[in-house]
Design an enzyme around this catalytic site. Sequence first.
Site, mmCIF file in Angstrom:
data_model
loop_
_atom_site.group_PDB
_atom_site.id
_atom_site.type_symbol
_atom_site.label_atom_id
_atom_site.label_comp_id
_atom_site.label_asym_id
_atom_site.label_seq_id
_atom_site.Cartn_x
_atom_site.Cartn_y
_atom_site.Cartn_z
ATOM 1 N N HIS A 275 -8.433 -2.877 -11.111
ATOM 2 C CA HIS A 275 -8.995 -4.060 -10.692
ATOM 3 C C HIS A 275 -10.535 -4.245 -10.685
ATOM 4 O O HIS A 275 -11.065 -4.790 -9.755
ATOM 5 C CB HIS A 275 -8.478 -4.458 -9.289
ATOM 6 C CG HIS A 275 -6.827 -4.688 -9.445
ATOM 7 N ND1 HIS A 275 -6.287 -6.103 -9.404
ATOM 8 C CD2 HIS A 275 -5.835 -3.934 -8.879
ATOM 9 C CE1 HIS A 275 -4.956 -5.849 -9.451
ATOM 10 N NE2 HIS A 275 -4.516 -4.724 -9.141
ATOM 11 N N ASN B 76 -0.502 -9.899 -6.773
ATOM 12 C CA ASN B 76 -0.789 -10.232 -8.060
ATOM 13 C C ASN B 76 -0.227 -11.318 -8.471
ATOM 14 O O ASN B 76 0.529 -12.200 -7.730
ATOM 15 C CB ASN B 76 0.049 -9.061 -8.704
ATOM 16 C CG ASN B 76 -0.807 -7.542 -8.796
ATOM 17 O OD1 ASN B 76 -2.092 -7.569 -8.401
ATOM 18 N ND2 ASN B 76 -0.329 -6.760 -9.164
ATOM 19 N N HIS C 146 -6.937 -4.025 1.932
ATOM 20 C CA HIS C 146 -5.975 -2.958 2.224
ATOM 21 C C HIS C 146 -4.915 -3.765 2.981
ATOM 22 O O HIS C 146 -4.694 -4.270 3.966
ATOM 23 C CB HIS C 146 -6.522 -2.267 3.517
ATOM 24 C CG HIS C 146 -5.829 -0.976 4.165
ATOM 25 N ND1 HIS C 146 -4.894 -0.582 3.270
ATOM 26 C CD2 HIS C 146 -6.071 -0.621 5.097
ATOM 27 C CE1 HIS C 146 -4.140 0.332 4.053
ATOM 28 N NE2 HIS C 146 -4.806 0.439 5.381
ATOM 29 N N TYR D 223 -5.548 2.323 -0.158
ATOM 30 C CA TYR D 223 -6.601 1.434 -0.179
ATOM 31 C C TYR D 223 -7.759 1.942 0.882
ATOM 32 O O TYR D 223 -8.902 1.570 0.706
ATOM 33 C CB TYR D 223 -5.991 0.139 0.534
ATOM 34 C CG TYR D 223 -5.489 -0.502 -0.917
ATOM 35 C CD1 TYR D 223 -4.270 0.187 -1.141
ATOM 36 C CD2 TYR D 223 -5.895 -1.580 -1.672
ATOM 37 C CE1 TYR D 223 -3.327 -0.334 -2.362
ATOM 38 C CE2 TYR D 223 -5.158 -1.913 -2.729
ATOM 39 C CZ TYR D 223 -3.906 -1.621 -2.977
ATOM 40 O OH TYR D 223 -3.235 -2.097 -4.208
HETATM 41 FE FE1 HDD Z 1 -3.435 -1.922 -5.715
HETATM 42 C C1 HDD Z 1 -6.680 -2.449 -5.791
HETATM 43 C C2 HDD Z 1 -2.864 -5.226 -5.979
HETATM 44 C C3 HDD Z 1 -0.073 -1.151 -6.016
HETATM 45 C C4 HDD Z 1 -4.153 1.360 -5.457
HETATM 46 N N1 HDD Z 1 -4.455 -3.344 -5.858
HETATM 47 C C5 HDD Z 1 -5.887 -3.532 -5.869
HETATM 48 C C6 HDD Z 1 -6.281 -4.739 -6.047
HETATM 49 C C7 HDD Z 1 -5.182 -5.655 -6.162
HETATM 50 C C8 HDD Z 1 -4.356 -4.821 -6.054
HETATM 51 C C9 HDD Z 1 -5.117 -7.113 -6.153
HETATM 52 C C10 HDD Z 1 -7.681 -5.414 -5.976
HETATM 53 C C11 HDD Z 1 -8.157 -5.538 -4.675
HETATM 54 C C12 HDD Z 1 -9.544 -6.111 -4.766
HETATM 55 O O1 HDD Z 1 -9.893 -7.228 -5.353
HETATM 56 O O2 HDD Z 1 -10.383 -5.385 -4.413
HETATM 57 N N2 HDD Z 1 -1.733 -2.869 -6.111
HETATM 58 C C13 HDD Z 1 -1.518 -4.188 -6.038
HETATM 59 C C14 HDD Z 1 -0.171 -4.650 -6.017
HETATM 60 C C15 HDD Z 1 0.593 -3.583 -5.887
HETATM 61 C C16 HDD Z 1 -0.503 -2.578 -6.147
HETATM 62 C C17 HDD Z 1 0.086 -6.142 -5.985
HETATM 63 C C18 HDD Z 1 1.916 -3.565 -5.890
HETATM 64 C C19 HDD Z 1 2.780 -4.186 -5.661
HETATM 65 N N3 HDD Z 1 -2.165 -0.166 -5.665
HETATM 66 C C20 HDD Z 1 -0.985 -0.066 -5.909
HETATM 67 C C21 HDD Z 1 -0.390 1.303 -5.444
HETATM 68 C C22 HDD Z 1 -1.644 1.960 -5.452
HETATM 69 C C23 HDD Z 1 -2.482 1.220 -5.455
HETATM 70 C C24 HDD Z 1 1.097 1.627 -5.718
HETATM 71 C C25 HDD Z 1 -1.553 3.519 -4.983
HETATM 72 C C26 HDD Z 1 -0.770 4.211 -4.686
HETATM 73 N N4 HDD Z 1 -5.104 -0.594 -5.886
HETATM 74 C C27 HDD Z 1 -5.174 0.729 -5.196
HETATM 75 C C28 HDD Z 1 -6.557 1.232 -5.239
HETATM 76 C C29 HDD Z 1 -7.554 0.224 -5.358
HETATM 77 C C30 HDD Z 1 -6.380 -1.071 -5.620
HETATM 78 C C31 HDD Z 1 -6.707 2.225 -6.116
HETATM 79 C C32 HDD Z 1 -8.491 -0.036 -6.393
HETATM 80 C C33 HDD Z 1 -9.681 -0.641 -5.488
HETATM 81 C C34 HDD Z 1 -9.342 -0.605 -4.272
HETATM 82 O O3 HDD Z 1 -7.835 -0.356 -4.106
HETATM 83 O O4 HDD Z 1 -9.870 -1.027 -3.238
HETATM 84 O O5 HDD Z 1 -6.559 1.831 -3.924
#
Ligand code: HDD
Length: 712
Positions: free
Chosen positions: A111, A183, A375, A398
């Site tokens: 993202h 999402n 988060h 997160y």
């Molecule tokens: Fe995630 C970012 C949505 C599963 C780890 N995620 C992130 C963002 C969105 C989502 C919208 C961007 C937030 C922003 O604008 O800063 N992610 C989802 C959805 C998931 C999902 C809807 C499943 C239903 N994500 C998911 C899993 C993991 C992550 C299973 C890790 C185990 N996601 C992250 C992250 C991010 C992230 C790496 C990247 C930057 C952040 O968190 O702040 O931690």
Amino acid sequence: MSTHDQPTIPGAPAPEPPSFDEPTTPREPLPPKADQRGPETRTPTGAATDLPAEAVAQQGAHLTTAQGTRLPDTDHSLKAGPRGPVLLQDHHLREKIMHFDHERIPERAVHARGAAAHGVFEANGAAEGVTKAAFLRAGARTKVFVRFSTVLGSRGSADTVRDTRGFATKFYTEEGVYDLVGNNIPVFFIQDAIKFPDVIHAGKPHPDREIPQAQSAHDTFWDFVSLHTEAQHHTIWNMSDRALPRSYRMMQGFGIHTFRLENEAGETSLVKFHWRPTLGTHGLMWEEAQLLAGKDPDFHRRDLADAIEAGAFPQWELALQVMPDTPDETFEGIDLLDPTKIVPEELAPLQVIGTMTLDANPTNYFAETEQVAFHPGHLVPGIDVTNDPLLQGRLFSYLDTQITRLGGPNFAQLPINRPHTDVNDMLRDGMHQTAVHAGVAPYHPNSLDGGCPFHAGADAGAFIEVPARVEESVKERRQPASFDDHFSQARLFYLSLTPVEQQHVADAYAFELGKCFEQTIKERQLAALANIDADLCASVAASLGLPVPDASIEVGEPEPSPALRMVGDQWPIDGRMVGIIADDQTDAAELAAVRTALDEASVVPLVIAPHGGLLGDIPVQRTPDTAASVELDAVLVLAKSDDPRVLRLLDEVYRHAKAIGVADAASSVLERLDADAGEPGVVVGSASAVVREMLGLLAAHRVWERLSEATG
Ligand code: HDD
């Protein structure tokens, strides 16, 4: 000597008494932010003295160092003579370059590319029966910040790639920050967070050459999803036009996981969150999306910011699907802990609980859009998590990622992340600590700082986890048998689409798999498609030139869910873009009247003429050099043109099933297009009549009949 006794510098503004309001007093709620003033604040130009102080990039008349020392020159390094070497003692040079060297922070692991806006959420009270969350009480108004994003691409990648879109909302509630991190697709690729690194490594560019950027049309992605068939449901959504939104403003959002709500009486229910855009859910066509990636890689970002600036504030209804909190956590045979499953709206209708309006653009991309930290564990009383193993892993990820991304544990102090309520966290020190905490006893219990702060009970609004039942079991790395159904809902989705949408899905598989090199991967994915739909599989196999495999699983005939279609219905047209092709011979009064009619319908008119400047007194916004069909939702031809660039624009508009209106005087242009007056979506007549009819056509998003004919 106090500040007020200081001698004044000639010509300098009178010194202000020092203000330590922020961030030294984190217990105080934030004052209203200057950046939430409204959309009319474009960076103005003019003499510094004429501008309101908050509107200029750097406030104050004189350039200073970071330490506040005034500078005489920021354009020349300090040198030993005009041709001599630069001196190490040049503290201003070193400070300026040092700061620049560290301007970038690591982009999000996923993202990374996003756009955001401020707004407000207003609850209608319909959720009061199921949750005690204060921000969902009738009439409660809560400030929000929403960030939309693509998943796979880097920060500089194009907006219109085929991908899932993030839809993350931060609610600054009086009970603390609540984040709904969702999402635009209601299911996810994997059922357990432990696989997240795998799916993302597979989707990101190949690690050797770092290509392709921001897309799934490559071997590693299809290798993973064909081997790991729980990804097939999310994948088929990604092959649909859902993965190519027309606009962030025309996108649904989903919380995906099932959450557990608790009301005042302590009763619980299992719910899914949905955002429903008032403009409807609409997609681009694949060719449009590809052209846009070159013509305007910032298409979605620009569209969101322009719409807000123009006052066409995007809105979404927040709705709940409410299911009983039963011990088996299933509903109508659907395991509610499985994030690869939806609950069809026909089984659990959406109940609208409030409306969100985005009404202000960020002032500073980095400070707000880049530094915002979401988060799923930012919860408020009345909203709790479930044991969905995907959600459980997210609760770790997160927070953890911000340590790298935002450089330490104090990111909650950044203005965009700060709660709009009192904070007494007793968290201390650490990198980038900006608060100057008073007191001597940041521990609990204490007797030195008056015992403060005290524990809150439920009666004082404490967040207390719902005492959900934990099944007596053994520790094991296993999932329930109900998680093994990987195909029935992928089929449900496909069967629910209209023929045009199904065709787009088939085309998308053919394109993406056609970009793969490994034959075994294509064959394995065809084997998965055979379990989803025989016709779909046959169509994709034909375009790949491969044999059609037999299904290996009997999936059955799920009841289609019409709510999953995007085609049909009429929607508001606010902020849609209509190109007007005109030239110096165009009747000025007619052109003005057309623009006014479009303006009054909240549609954005874009005048396209052979040259820039003015047509009469009407400004020209595009010329054949700068116009692009793909930024338009419809086009109105008031002038004949032989310019091949204009004819190509019209041809694309026609091919992409958009409405074309032609004034009588310009009707010969249709001969060049192979289009007939009176066929669906091609309107010829007086300019005013044509405009009226085109507004009606825009409400359907596209002239779908034209595509149905093309796809048979
Ligand atoms: Fe995630 C970012 C949505 C599963 C780890 N995620 C992130 C963002 C969105 C989502 C919208 C961007 C937030 C922003 O604008 O800063 N992610 C989802 C959805 C998931 C999902 C809807 C499943 C239903 N994500 C998911 C899993 C993991 C992550 C299973 C890790 C185990 N996601 C992250 C992250 C991010 C992230 C790496 C990247 C930057 C952040 O968190 O702040 O931690």
